[in-house]
Design a protein around this motif. Sequence first.
Motif, PDB file in Angstrom:
ATOM      1  N   LYS A   3      10.915   1.842  -6.648  1.00 35.33           N
ATOM      2  CA  LYS A   3      10.088   0.764  -6.110  1.00 35.33           C
ATOM      3  C   LYS A   3       9.550   1.211  -4.757  1.00 35.33           C
ATOM      4  CE  LYS A   3      12.161  -3.121  -8.425  1.00 35.33           C
ATOM      5  NZ  LYS A   3      12.626  -4.504  -8.297  1.00 35.33           N
ATOM      6  N   PHE A   4       8.303   0.898  -4.518  1.00 34.80           N
ATOM      7  CA  PHE A   4       7.639   1.245  -3.268  1.00 34.80           C
ATOM      8  C   PHE A   4       7.026  -0.011  -2.662  1.00 34.80           C
ATOM      9  CE2 PHE A   4       7.319   5.010  -5.955  1.00 34.80           C
ATOM     10  CZ  PHE A   4       7.715   6.022  -5.097  1.00 34.80           C
ATOM     11  N   ASN A   5       6.938  -0.031  -1.354  1.00 33.73           N
ATOM     12  CA  ASN A   5       6.189  -1.057  -0.631  1.00 33.73           C
ATOM     13  C   ASN A   5       5.081  -0.363   0.134  1.00 33.73           C
ATOM     14  OD1 ASN A   5       7.584  -3.576  -1.152  1.00 33.73           O
ATOM     15  ND2 ASN A   5       9.296  -2.657  -0.062  1.00 33.73           N
ATOM     16  N   PHE A   6       3.858  -0.841  -0.035  1.00 33.77           N
ATOM     17  CA  PHE A   6       2.713  -0.244   0.642  1.00 33.77           C
ATOM     18  C   PHE A   6       1.979  -1.288   1.467  1.00 33.77           C
ATOM     19  CE2 PHE A   6       3.246   2.501  -3.064  1.00 33.77           C
ATOM     20  CZ  PHE A   6       3.253   3.747  -2.456  1.00 33.77           C
ATOM     21  N   THR A   7       1.481  -0.850   2.597  1.00 36.97           N
ATOM     22  CA  THR A   7       0.578  -1.671   3.394  1.00 36.97           C
ATOM     23  C   THR A   7      -0.819  -1.484   2.826  1.00 36.97           C
ATOM     24  OG1 THR A   7       1.933  -1.385   5.365  1.00 36.97           O
ATOM     25  CG2 THR A   7      -0.365  -2.015   5.702  1.00 36.97           C
ATOM     26  N   ILE A   8      -1.517  -2.594   2.601  1.00 34.62           N
ATOM     27  CA  ILE A   8      -2.906  -2.501   2.162  1.00 34.62           C
ATOM     28  C   ILE A   8      -3.791  -3.117   3.238  1.00 34.62           C
ATOM     29  CG2 ILE A   8      -2.321  -2.531  -0.288  1.00 34.62           C
ATOM     30  CD1 ILE A   8      -3.337  -5.418  -0.387  1.00 34.62           C
ATOM     31  N   LEU A   9      -4.981  -2.559   3.377  1.00 34.57           N
ATOM     32  CA  LEU A   9      -5.978  -3.091   4.298  1.00 34.57           C
ATOM     33  C   LEU A   9      -7.058  -3.767   3.472  1.00 34.57           C
ATOM     34  CD1 LEU A   9      -6.360  -0.089   6.748  1.00 34.57           C
ATOM     35  CD2 LEU A   9      -4.882  -2.084   6.955  1.00 34.57           C
ATOM     36  N   ILE A  10      -7.457  -4.951   3.897  1.00 34.02           N
ATOM     37  CA  ILE A  10      -8.496  -5.695   3.195  1.00 34.02           C
ATOM     38  C   ILE A  10      -9.644  -5.944   4.166  1.00 34.02           C
ATOM     39  CG2 ILE A  10      -9.098  -7.823   1.979  1.00 34.02           C
ATOM     40  CD1 ILE A  10      -6.136  -8.042   1.180  1.00 34.02           C
ATOM     41  N   GLU A  11     -10.840  -5.572   3.735  1.00 29.64           N
ATOM     42  CA  GLU A  11     -12.043  -5.780   4.532  1.00 29.64           C
ATOM     43  C   GLU A  11     -13.081  -6.492   3.675  1.00 29.64           C
ATOM     44  OE1 GLU A  11     -12.775  -2.147   7.290  1.00 29.64           O
ATOM     45  OE2 GLU A  11     -12.135  -1.381   5.322  1.00 29.64           O
ATOM     46  N   ASN A  54       2.417  11.148  -7.930  1.00 33.44           N
ATOM     47  CA  ASN A  54       3.632  10.632  -7.296  1.00 33.44           C
ATOM     48  C   ASN A  54       4.233  11.581  -6.268  1.00 33.44           C
ATOM     49  OD1 ASN A  54       4.848  12.495  -8.957  1.00 33.44           O
ATOM     50  ND2 ASN A  54       6.128  11.029 -10.028  1.00 33.44           N
ATOM     51  N   SER A  55       3.878  12.832  -6.294  1.00 35.88           N
ATOM     52  CA  SER A  55       4.408  13.758  -5.296  1.00 35.88           C
ATOM     53  C   SER A  55       3.677  13.634  -3.959  1.00 35.88           C
ATOM     54  CB  SER A  55       4.302  15.199  -5.799  1.00 35.88           C
ATOM     55  OG  SER A  55       2.952  15.552  -5.992  1.00 35.88           O
ATOM     56  N   GLU A  56       2.572  12.903  -3.905  1.00 37.06           N
ATOM     57  CA  GLU A  56       1.784  12.784  -2.682  1.00 37.06           C
ATOM     58  C   GLU A  56       2.035  11.483  -1.928  1.00 37.06           C
ATOM     59  OE1 GLU A  56      -2.348  13.716  -3.158  1.00 37.06           O
ATOM     60  OE2 GLU A  56      -1.904  15.159  -4.725  1.00 37.06           O
ATOM     61  N   VAL A  57       3.109  10.796  -2.215  1.00 37.37           N
ATOM     62  CA  VAL A  57       3.410   9.538  -1.543  1.00 37.37           C
ATOM     63  C   VAL A  57       3.997   9.833  -0.174  1.00 37.37           C
ATOM     64  CG1 VAL A  57       4.815   7.451  -1.610  1.00 37.37           C
ATOM     65  CG2 VAL A  57       3.798   8.322  -3.705  1.00 37.37           C
ATOM     66  N   THR A  58       3.413   9.228   0.841  1.00 38.78           N
ATOM     67  CA  THR A  58       3.943   9.348   2.189  1.00 38.78           C
ATOM     68  C   THR A  58       4.435   7.971   2.640  1.00 38.78           C
ATOM     69  OG1 THR A  58       1.782   8.922   3.180  1.00 38.78           O
ATOM     70  CG2 THR A  58       2.376  11.223   2.811  1.00 38.78           C
ATOM     71  N   THR A  59       5.375   7.978   3.529  1.00 33.17           N
ATOM     72  CA  THR A  59       5.885   6.708   4.026  1.00 33.17           C
ATOM     73  C   THR A  59       5.449   6.547   5.471  1.00 33.17           C
ATOM     74  OG1 THR A  59       7.967   7.773   4.570  1.00 33.17           O
ATOM     75  CG2 THR A  59       7.875   6.630   2.469  1.00 33.17           C
TER      76      THR A  59
END
Length: 72
Positions: A3-11, A54-59
């Motif tokens: 499970k991952f949590n990501f910040t998303i930006l909305i414009e 999936n190998s390019e996920v950064t935190t």
Amino acid sequence: MKKFNFTILIEKDEDGLYIASVPALRGCHTQAKTVEELLPRIKEAIELYLEVNNSEVTTNEFIGVQQIEVSI
């Protein structure tokens, strides 16, 4: 299953479309006419991105968002 949590930006663009992007996932973005349409779309975009890259996920740690005015 991870499970991952990501910040998303909305414009909102000049045509009134909402654009969501995920800073931690380069090139992961989508658009929609409403925020209600946008959220499931960005979730799907994230899932597809992770399936392929999936190998390019950064935190990244979310710090905040600010606006800055410049004159040219």
